[in-house]
Every structure is written in structure tokens, then in C-alpha cells.
Write a protein that holds these residues in place. Sequence first.
Motif, PDB file in Angstrom:
ATOM      1  N   HIS A  51       7.787  16.797   8.237  1.00  0.00           N
ATOM      2  CA  HIS A  51       8.031  15.627   9.080  1.00  0.00           C
ATOM      3  C   HIS A  51       8.301  14.423   8.185  1.00  0.00           C
ATOM      4  O   HIS A  51       7.780  14.335   7.065  1.00  0.00           O
ATOM      5  N   MET A  52       9.138  13.517   8.671  1.00  0.00           N
ATOM      6  CA  MET A  52       9.428  12.286   7.932  1.00  0.00           C
ATOM      7  C   MET A  52       9.278  11.079   8.835  1.00  0.00           C
ATOM      8  O   MET A  52       9.457  11.150  10.046  1.00  0.00           O
ATOM      9  N   TRP A  53       8.902   9.954   8.181  1.00  0.00           N
ATOM     10  CA  TRP A  53       8.796   8.664   8.855  1.00  0.00           C
ATOM     11  C   TRP A  53       9.541   7.646   8.001  1.00  0.00           C
ATOM     12  O   TRP A  53       9.453   7.674   6.771  1.00  0.00           O
ATOM     13  N   LEU A  54      10.217   6.721   8.634  1.00  0.00           N
ATOM     14  CA  LEU A  54      10.987   5.700   7.919  1.00  0.00           C
ATOM     15  C   LEU A  54      10.826   4.368   8.620  1.00  0.00           C
ATOM     16  O   LEU A  54      10.845   4.307   9.856  1.00  0.00           O
ATOM     17  N   SER A  55      10.645   3.326   7.843  1.00  0.00           N
ATOM     18  CA  SER A  55      10.604   1.970   8.384  1.00  0.00           C
ATOM     19  C   SER A  55      11.357   1.068   7.422  1.00  0.00           C
ATOM     20  O   SER A  55      10.974   0.945   6.253  1.00  0.00           O
ATOM     21  N   ARG A  56      12.430   0.483   7.886  1.00  0.00           N
ATOM     22  CA  ARG A  56      13.233  -0.369   7.022  1.00  0.00           C
ATOM     23  C   ARG A  56      12.659  -1.789   6.985  1.00  0.00           C
ATOM     24  O   ARG A  56      12.157  -2.269   7.991  1.00  0.00           O
ATOM     25  N   PRO A  57      12.721  -2.434   5.807  1.00  0.00           N
ATOM     26  CA  PRO A  57      13.338  -1.954   4.569  1.00  0.00           C
ATOM     27  C   PRO A  57      12.341  -1.302   3.622  1.00  0.00           C
ATOM     28  O   PRO A  57      11.221  -1.780   3.464  1.00  0.00           O
ATOM     29  N   GLY A  58      12.741  -0.204   3.028  1.00  0.00           N
ATOM     30  CA  GLY A  58      12.060   0.337   1.869  1.00  0.00           C
ATOM     31  C   GLY A  58      10.826   1.178   2.090  1.00  0.00           C
ATOM     32  O   GLY A  58      10.211   1.620   1.121  1.00  0.00           O
ATOM     33  N   HIS A  59      10.415   1.435   3.345  1.00  0.00           N
ATOM     34  CA  HIS A  59       9.203   2.200   3.591  1.00  0.00           C
ATOM     35  C   HIS A  59       9.573   3.597   4.092  1.00  0.00           C
ATOM     36  O   HIS A  59      10.403   3.735   4.998  1.00  0.00           O
ATOM     37  N   PHE A  60       8.907   4.599   3.519  1.00  0.00           N
ATOM     38  CA  PHE A  60       9.323   5.958   3.775  1.00  0.00           C
ATOM     39  C   PHE A  60       8.162   6.916   3.504  1.00  0.00           C
ATOM     40  O   PHE A  60       7.376   6.704   2.587  1.00  0.00           O
ATOM     41  N   ARG A  61       8.050   7.947   4.328  1.00  0.00           N
ATOM     42  CA  ARG A  61       7.071   9.016   4.078  1.00  0.00           C
ATOM     43  C   ARG A  61       7.708  10.353   4.439  1.00  0.00           C
ATOM     44  O   ARG A  61       8.276  10.500   5.526  1.00  0.00           O
ATOM     45  N   TRP A  62       7.598  11.289   3.515  1.00  0.00           N
ATOM     46  CA  TRP A  62       8.196  12.619   3.668  1.00  0.00           C
ATOM     47  C   TRP A  62       7.110  13.642   3.377  1.00  0.00           C
ATOM     48  O   TRP A  62       6.565  13.684   2.279  1.00  0.00           O
ATOM     49  N   GLU A  63       6.743  14.450   4.372  1.00  0.00           N
ATOM     50  CA  GLU A  63       5.681  15.437   4.194  1.00  0.00           C
ATOM     51  C   GLU A  63       6.243  16.832   4.397  1.00  0.00           C
ATOM     52  O   GLU A  63       6.772  17.147   5.467  1.00  0.00           O
ATOM     53  N   VAL A  64       6.138  17.657   3.378  1.00  0.00           N
ATOM     54  CA  VAL A  64       6.504  19.068   3.474  1.00  0.00           C
ATOM     55  C   VAL A  64       5.244  19.853   3.830  1.00  0.00           C
ATOM     56  O   VAL A  64       4.219  19.735   3.157  1.00  0.00           O
ATOM     57  N   ASN A  65       5.341  20.655   4.901  1.00  0.00           N
ATOM     58  CA  ASN A  65       4.201  21.463   5.331  1.00  0.00           C
ATOM     59  C   ASN A  65       4.321  22.915   4.903  1.00  0.00           C
ATOM     60  O   ASN A  65       3.334  23.567   4.571  1.00  0.00           O
ATOM     61  N   GLU A  66       5.545  23.444   4.943  1.00  0.00           N
ATOM     62  CA  GLU A  66       5.793  24.845   4.622  1.00  0.00           C
ATOM     63  C   GLU A  66       6.968  24.950   3.652  1.00  0.00           C
ATOM     64  O   GLU A  66       7.952  24.221   3.801  1.00  0.00           O
ATOM     65  N   PRO A  67       6.923  25.874   2.679  1.00  0.00           N
ATOM     66  CA  PRO A  67       5.802  26.776   2.344  1.00  0.00           C
ATOM     67  C   PRO A  67       4.770  26.143   1.408  1.00  0.00           C
ATOM     68  O   PRO A  67       3.684  26.690   1.244  1.00  0.00           O
ATOM     69  N   TYR A  68       5.098  25.008   0.780  1.00  0.00           N
ATOM     70  CA  TYR A  68       4.169  24.337  -0.119  1.00  0.00           C
ATOM     71  C   TYR A  68       4.040  22.883   0.306  1.00  0.00           C
ATOM     72  O   TYR A  68       5.042  22.204   0.485  1.00  0.00           O
ATOM     73  N   ARG A  69       2.819  22.404   0.433  1.00  0.00           N
ATOM     74  CA  ARG A  69       2.612  21.020   0.840  1.00  0.00           C
ATOM     75  C   ARG A  69       3.068  20.074  -0.260  1.00  0.00           C
ATOM     76  O   ARG A  69       2.851  20.308  -1.448  1.00  0.00           O
ATOM     77  N   GLN A  70       3.692  18.987   0.148  1.00  0.00           N
ATOM     78  CA  GLN A  70       4.107  17.952  -0.783  1.00  0.00           C
ATOM     79  C   GLN A  70       4.347  16.669   0.004  1.00  0.00           C
ATOM     80  O   GLN A  70       4.785  16.707   1.147  1.00  0.00           O
ATOM     81  N   ILE A  71       4.050  15.527  -0.615  1.00  0.00           N
ATOM     82  CA  ILE A  71       4.143  14.241   0.068  1.00  0.00           C
ATOM     83  C   ILE A  71       4.879  13.257  -0.831  1.00  0.00           C
ATOM     84  O   ILE A  71       4.573  13.145  -2.019  1.00  0.00           O
TER      85      ILE A  71
END
Length: 213
Positions: A61-81
Motif C-alpha cells: 500500500h502507498m500513501w502520498l501527500s503533496r508536497p514531498g510526503h510519501f509512504r510506501w509499504e511492501v507487505n509481500e513477499p518481504y516487508r519493506q517501508i
Amino acid sequence: MRMMKSLAAAALLLATQAAHADPASVERLTRLLEPLKTYSADFDQQILDASGSSLQDTSGHMWLSRPGHFRWEVNEPYRQIVVSNGQEVTLYDPDLEQATIQPLDDRVTHTPALLLSGSASELAQNYEVTGQQQGTGETFTLKPKANDTLFEQLKLTFYSEKLGMLQMTDSTGQRTAIKFDHAEVNGNIDPDKFRFEIPASADVIREQSPATP
């Protein structure tokens, strides 16, 4: 560093044949991106090598808020943020218990993920933009004008004026395709989404901006 590589595919060369900018396409893409203040969506990402063989499939899942704010979360197969707070970008790998922090400088903001959180009005200045209508979708191809960006070509596809797909190609021919689903545009996003507290047990690597010549 898997996620940072897939988002930014560390390549520094321009395409040898750059398309000429299309003013109408620049205006249309700006009109689609400018009203976008926040965006959140599920994603499925596929990475292919130059021959078309699959290297990696991930979802999250990803979240974005302009300007410059961002979050990207990988759930499968390996977690990463990956989190941008508008000043720094933090990549956290739970498996390695490692966090990498780097400034939100020009080179980082040219990565596909953070490009979306920047100013749409700067597109014509930094990219050659061409557009194409494909059935119900509109696809825009962006090629960087600078020689220090991290991809050779980026395609943004909109369906019913909502971002539905992002495709990136690097200088090795590796392709990344990201499909977005269940997107919410201009909804309320908790500001805490763009703050990341690094676990005390994590190793922290802090990178500096390249020195200015």
C-alpha cells in the motif's frame, strides 16, 4: 536495498533518442496532477529484466501527500517501508533490521515515487512529456532532461482521470510496472503516516547529498 532499487533502479543515463515535448500533453498531465493533494492505493508491482523474465513480484500500500510526503509499504513477499517526511527519505528493511536515511535532494525527488509528490508545474522544465490516448486510458511518457536521474523512461497511465499504473525503464532495460487499485484521491491521511520511528535495534546508515561541483 531491494525497494529503493526497484523504485529508483540506479541508472544514470538518458535515453539515446529523446522525444520532443508536446505542450498539449504537458498541459493535460499538469491538469491531472495539479488537483491531486493526497493519494492512497493498494499496489501490485512486477519487475522484469530486459528479456521480459520476471525478477520480483511484490504488493502493498502507498500513501502520498503533496508536497514531498510519501509512504510506501511492501507487505509481500518481504516487508519493506519507504517514508518521506518532506526533508528526508527513510528506507527500512525489517529483515535486515537496517534503516537508510538520505536527504530529499534533487536526485531523490527524480525517483518515480517522489516525482508524484512534487510540483506538477515543474514537469515541463525537467522532463520531455508526450501523451497518448489508449481506449479509456491516457498514458504519458516522461523522459528526463538531466543526466543524473534514476530512470530512462517513466509512463503514467490514468483511467477516468485517476492514476492507475506507473511503468519505469532503466538503462539496463529492466522494467518496473506498478498497478494501483482501490485508490482514494484527496482523502484524509493521518500526518503520522509520514513519520517513521526507527526501532532502537536497527542499524542506521545516513547518506549525504553529493557535493556540489
